[in-house]
Design a protein around this motif. Structure first.
Motif, short mmCIF file in Angstrom:
data_model
loop_
_atom_site.label_atom_id
_atom_site.label_comp_id
_atom_site.label_asym_id
_atom_site.label_seq_id
_atom_site.Cartn_x
_atom_site.Cartn_y
_atom_site.Cartn_z
N GLN A 10 0.97 -1.22 -0.08
CA GLN A 10 -0.13 -0.04 -0.05
C GLN A 10 0.99 1.15 -0.11
N ASP A 54 1.07 5.68 -0.19
CA ASP A 54 0.19 7.06 0.20
C ASP A 54 0.70 8.14 -0.39
N HIS A 88 1.25 12.23 -0.26
CA HIS A 88 0.99 13.35 0.83
C HIS A 88 1.56 14.65 -0.09
N ARG A 123 5.26 4.50 1.75
CA ARG A 123 4.70 3.40 2.07
C ARG A 123 3.79 3.48 3.17
N ALA A 124 2.45 2.90 2.82
CA ALA A 124 1.51 3.22 3.91
C ALA A 124 1.41 1.82 4.78
N ASP A 125 1.95 0.81 4.63
CA ASP A 125 1.92 -0.31 5.47
C ASP A 125 2.78 -0.43 6.37
#
Length: 77
Positions: free
Chosen positions: A28, A30, A32, A43-45
């Motif tokens: 995942q 992200d 910003h 990385r969002a995870d």
């Protein structure tokens, strides 16, 4: 690095960026927006890239338990 946006709004993340962030299929990500208007990909995870020492670590393989590994290191069969 430059990439092209498809008709569906998709892009390919360059390999060097994927490797730097450890992005693999199923990861995942992200986006910003910073105060100056730039967009940053992260990385969002919460995965952290492996350290140079973690990359050197191995494993015994499937099917070997601790007793079997100790027997192999002692030369027992």
């Amino acid at each position: 690095m430059t990439t092209t946006v498809t008709a569906k709004g998709q892009v390919t993340i360059p390999k060097a960026v994927r490797e730097l962030l450890g992005i693999v299929p199923g990861s995942q990500v992200d986006f910003h927006r910073t105060a100056d208007g730039n967009v940053v990909l992260t990385r969002a995870d919460r995965w952290q890239p492996a350290s140079r020492f973690q990359k050197l670590r191995g494993h015994a393989g499937k099917g070997l338990d601790t007793d079997a590994i100790m027997a192999l290191t002692r030369g027992e069969t």
